[in-house]
Motif scaffolding. Sequence first.
Motif, PDB file in Angstrom:
ATOM      1  N   GLY A  88       0.824  -1.193   0.000  1.00 25.70           N
ATOM      2  CA  GLY A  88       0.000   0.000   0.000  1.00 25.70           C
ATOM      3  C   GLY A  88       0.860   1.246   0.000  1.00 25.70           C
ATOM      4  N   LYS A  89       0.218   2.365  -0.246  1.00 29.01           N
ATOM      5  CA  LYS A  89       0.922   3.651  -0.275  1.00 29.01           C
ATOM      6  C   LYS A  89       0.222   4.609   0.682  1.00 29.01           C
ATOM      7  CE  LYS A  89       2.114   7.428  -3.438  1.00 29.01           C
ATOM      8  NZ  LYS A  89       1.980   7.875  -4.841  1.00 29.01           N
ATOM      9  N   VAL A  90       0.988   5.137   1.630  1.00 31.98           N
ATOM     10  CA  VAL A  90       0.485   6.155   2.539  1.00 31.98           C
ATOM     11  C   VAL A  90       0.969   7.500   2.038  1.00 31.98           C
ATOM     12  CG1 VAL A  90       0.551   7.059   4.900  1.00 31.98           C
ATOM     13  CG2 VAL A  90       0.467   4.595   4.519  1.00 31.98           C
ATOM     14  N   CYS A  91       0.030   8.434   1.894  1.00 34.08           N
ATOM     15  CA  CYS A  91       0.373   9.799   1.500  1.00 34.08           C
ATOM     16  C   CYS A  91       0.334  10.700   2.721  1.00 34.08           C
ATOM     17  CB  CYS A  91      -0.633  10.317   0.467  1.00 34.08           C
ATOM     18  SG  CYS A  91      -0.353   9.661  -1.184  1.00 34.08           S
ATOM     19  N   PHE A  92       1.172  11.716   2.691  1.00 31.23           N
ATOM     20  CA  PHE A  92       1.217  12.701   3.765  1.00 31.23           C
ATOM     21  C   PHE A  92       0.906  14.074   3.173  1.00 31.23           C
ATOM     22  CE2 PHE A  92       3.765   9.203   5.266  1.00 31.23           C
ATOM     23  CZ  PHE A  92       3.347   9.066   6.588  1.00 31.23           C
ATOM     24  N   ARG A  93      -0.098  14.697   3.751  1.00 33.67           N
ATOM     25  CA  ARG A  93      -0.535  16.004   3.263  1.00 33.67           C
ATOM     26  C   ARG A  93       0.322  17.122   3.857  1.00 33.67           C
ATOM     27  NH1 ARG A  93      -6.453  18.490   2.798  1.00 33.67           N
ATOM     28  NH2 ARG A  93      -5.841  20.606   2.214  1.00 33.67           N
ATOM     29  N   TRP A  94       0.687  18.044   2.986  1.00 28.86           N
ATOM     30  CA  TRP A  94       1.386  19.262   3.420  1.00 28.86           C
ATOM     31  C   TRP A  94       0.760  20.414   2.650  1.00 28.86           C
ATOM     32  CZ3 TRP A  94       3.943  21.259   7.172  1.00 28.86           C
ATOM     33  CH2 TRP A  94       4.669  22.438   6.997  1.00 28.86           C
ATOM     34  N   GLY A  95       0.204  21.381   3.350  1.00 27.44           N
ATOM     35  CA  GLY A  95      -0.479  22.488   2.696  1.00 27.44           C
ATOM     36  C   GLY A  95      -1.669  21.975   1.911  1.00 27.44           C
ATOM     37  N   SER A  96      -1.746  22.351   0.645  1.00 28.88           N
ATOM     38  CA  SER A  96      -2.869  21.907  -0.190  1.00 28.88           C
ATOM     39  C   SER A  96      -2.539  20.643  -0.982  1.00 28.88           C
ATOM     40  CB  SER A  96      -3.272  23.029  -1.156  1.00 28.88           C
ATOM     41  OG  SER A  96      -2.185  23.340  -2.003  1.00 28.88           O
ATOM     42  N   ASN A  97      -1.314  20.123  -0.848  1.00 27.78           N
ATOM     43  CA  ASN A  97      -0.895  18.926  -1.578  1.00 27.78           C
ATOM     44  C   ASN A  97      -1.199  17.684  -0.743  1.00 27.78           C
ATOM     45  OD1 ASN A  97       0.411  16.841  -2.918  1.00 27.78           O
ATOM     46  ND2 ASN A  97       2.154  18.108  -3.509  1.00 27.78           N
ATOM     47  N   CYS A  98      -2.175  16.896  -1.180  1.00 25.98           N
ATOM     48  CA  CYS A  98      -2.595  15.711  -0.426  1.00 25.98           C
ATOM     49  C   CYS A  98      -1.567  14.586  -0.424  1.00 25.98           C
ATOM     50  CB  CYS A  98      -3.925  15.195  -0.970  1.00 25.98           C
ATOM     51  SG  CYS A  98      -5.331  16.132  -0.352  1.00 25.98           S
ATOM     52  N   CYS A  99      -0.599  14.654  -1.316  1.00 32.58           N
ATOM     53  CA  CYS A  99       0.424  13.613  -1.346  1.00 32.58           C
ATOM     54  C   CYS A  99       1.804  14.235  -1.571  1.00 32.58           C
ATOM     55  CB  CYS A  99       0.094  12.562  -2.406  1.00 32.58           C
ATOM     56  SG  CYS A  99       0.894  10.968  -2.109  1.00 32.58           S
ATOM     57  N   GLN A 100       2.152  15.155  -0.711  1.00 29.84           N
ATOM     58  CA  GLN A 100       3.466  15.828  -0.798  1.00 29.84           C
ATOM     59  C   GLN A 100       4.586  14.812  -0.631  1.00 29.84           C
ATOM     60  OE1 GLN A 100       4.202  19.195  -1.326  1.00 29.84           O
ATOM     61  NE2 GLN A 100       6.343  18.555  -1.408  1.00 29.84           N
ATOM     62  N   TRP A 101       4.397  13.895   0.312  1.00 32.87           N
ATOM     63  CA  TRP A 101       5.349  12.802   0.540  1.00 32.87           C
ATOM     64  C   TRP A 101       4.563  11.509   0.613  1.00 32.87           C
ATOM     65  CZ3 TRP A 101       5.533  17.183   3.855  1.00 32.87           C
ATOM     66  CH2 TRP A 101       6.602  18.045   3.589  1.00 32.87           C
ATOM     67  N   SER A 102       5.223  10.403   0.323  1.00 33.99           N
ATOM     68  CA  SER A 102       4.553   9.104   0.437  1.00 33.99           C
ATOM     69  C   SER A 102       5.508   8.073   1.022  1.00 33.99           C
ATOM     70  CB  SER A 102       4.023   8.642  -0.922  1.00 33.99           C
ATOM     71  OG  SER A 102       5.086   8.405  -1.820  1.00 33.99           O
ATOM     72  N   GLN A 103       4.915   7.015   1.489  1.00 31.05           N
ATOM     73  CA  GLN A 103       5.672   5.941   2.133  1.00 31.05           C
ATOM     74  C   GLN A 103       4.983   4.626   1.781  1.00 31.05           C
ATOM     75  OE1 GLN A 103       6.554   7.172   6.115  1.00 31.05           O
ATOM     76  NE2 GLN A 103       6.873   5.110   6.823  1.00 31.05           N
ATOM     77  N   ASN A 104       5.745   3.619   1.392  1.00 34.57           N
ATOM     78  CA  ASN A 104       5.184   2.309   1.089  1.00 34.57           C
ATOM     79  C   ASN A 104       5.042   1.494   2.373  1.00 34.57           C
ATOM     80  OD1 ASN A 104       5.043   2.747  -1.723  1.00 34.57           O
ATOM     81  ND2 ASN A 104       7.214   2.287  -1.909  1.00 34.57           N
ATOM     82  N   ILE A 105       3.926   0.789   2.474  1.00 37.69           N
ATOM     83  CA  ILE A 105       3.662  -0.071   3.633  1.00 37.69           C
ATOM     84  C   ILE A 105       3.103  -1.397   3.142  1.00 37.69           C
ATOM     85  CG2 ILE A 105       3.151   1.923   5.119  1.00 37.69           C
ATOM     86  CD1 ILE A 105       0.145   0.957   4.982  1.00 37.69           C
ATOM     87  N   HIS A 106       2.871  -2.316   4.063  1.00 38.13           N
ATOM     88  CA  HIS A 106       2.132  -3.538   3.803  1.00 38.13           C
ATOM     89  C   HIS A 106       0.923  -3.533   4.725  1.00 38.13           C
ATOM     90  CE1 HIS A 106       6.070  -4.776   2.123  1.00 38.13           C
ATOM     91  NE2 HIS A 106       5.287  -5.374   1.240  1.00 38.13           N
ATOM     92  N   LEU A 107      -0.149  -4.167   4.277  1.00 34.53           N
ATOM     93  CA  LEU A 107      -1.346  -4.245   5.102  1.00 34.53           C
ATOM     94  C   LEU A 107      -2.103  -5.527   4.809  1.00 34.53           C
ATOM     95  CD1 LEU A 107      -4.120  -1.942   3.667  1.00 34.53           C
ATOM     96  CD2 LEU A 107      -1.846  -1.935   2.696  1.00 34.53           C
ATOM     97  N   ARG A 108      -2.975  -5.879   5.740  1.00 31.03           N
ATOM     98  CA  ARG A 108      -3.741  -7.120   5.626  1.00 31.03           C
ATOM     99  C   ARG A 108      -5.104  -6.950   6.260  1.00 31.03           C
ATOM    100  NH1 ARG A 108      -1.564 -12.719   5.615  1.00 31.03           N
ATOM    101  NH2 ARG A 108      -3.431 -13.847   5.059  1.00 31.03           N
ATOM    102  N   ASN A 109      -6.097  -7.537   5.633  1.00 30.27           N
ATOM    103  CA  ASN A 109      -7.440  -7.607   6.205  1.00 30.27           C
ATOM    104  C   ASN A 109      -7.509  -8.902   7.005  1.00 30.27           C
ATOM    105  OD1 ASN A 109     -10.188  -8.142   6.659  1.00 30.27           O
ATOM    106  ND2 ASN A 109     -10.798  -7.068   4.801  1.00 30.27           N
ATOM    107  N   CYS A 110      -7.680  -8.780   8.309  1.00 30.14           N
ATOM    108  CA  CYS A 110      -7.717  -9.949   9.186  1.00 30.14           C
ATOM    109  C   CYS A 110      -9.152 -10.431   9.458  1.00 30.14           C
ATOM    110  CB  CYS A 110      -7.022  -9.616  10.507  1.00 30.14           C
ATOM    111  SG  CYS A 110      -5.245  -9.386  10.319  1.00 30.14           S
ATOM    112  N   GLY A 111     -10.103  -9.971   8.708  1.00 25.92           N
ATOM    113  CA  GLY A 111     -11.492 -10.388   8.892  1.00 25.92           C
ATOM    114  C   GLY A 111     -12.312  -9.298   9.540  1.00 25.92           C
ATOM    115  N   ARG A 112     -12.074  -9.052  10.815  1.00 26.41           N
ATOM    116  CA  ARG A 112     -12.819  -8.015  11.533  1.00 26.41           C
ATOM    117  C   ARG A 112     -12.012  -6.736  11.717  1.00 26.41           C
ATOM    118  NH1 ARG A 112     -14.843  -8.666  16.500  1.00 26.41           N
ATOM    119  NH2 ARG A 112     -12.994  -9.740  17.210  1.00 26.41           N
TER     120      ARG A 112
END
Length: 157
Positions: A88-112
């Motif tokens: 996945g990709k996490v974006c970080f907002r700075w000012g009016s830019n919703c994706c000024q910086w980004s960071q790659n992550i991993h994620l999982r749906n565990c059911g609940r």
Amino acid sequence: MYVFSFNSERECLNYAALSSASRSSTYQLPKGSSPSCDDGLSTGWYRFSDPAGDKMASTCLPSGKCGTVVTGWLQTAHPKTADGIVSGKVCFRWGSNCCQWSQNIHLRNCGRFYVYKLVKTFACPMRFCAIPSLWQGKFQNIFCLAVCFALFNAIRM
């Protein structure tokens, strides 16, 4: 306390909780206070939980929310249970830019719930933000009323 999960994958059982109320998308950083950040976060699997919310924010949040100035939100969609661990990709907002910086992550749906493999942010005041689900907000009380009513009737018999 017992934790029930429909998924027995290791990351669905072994994770740290991110539960601070100030991490919630509804929390406004008080004027004049220092913003919180995740630049000291240890690499690992995390689950958002109340009162923060129950999953990472999935829309761009304004500065000042989540107790920080640079708000982190998940740009990619939350996965289905069958998807397993996804990137996945996490974006970080700075000012009016919703994706000024980004960071790659991993994620999982565990059911609940979801778990996220996070690393520390690049700098302060960057922070991962949480939001409550519809389940927690609108439907939880209805479910509780139904269960409580059924239990009450079972006890009376």
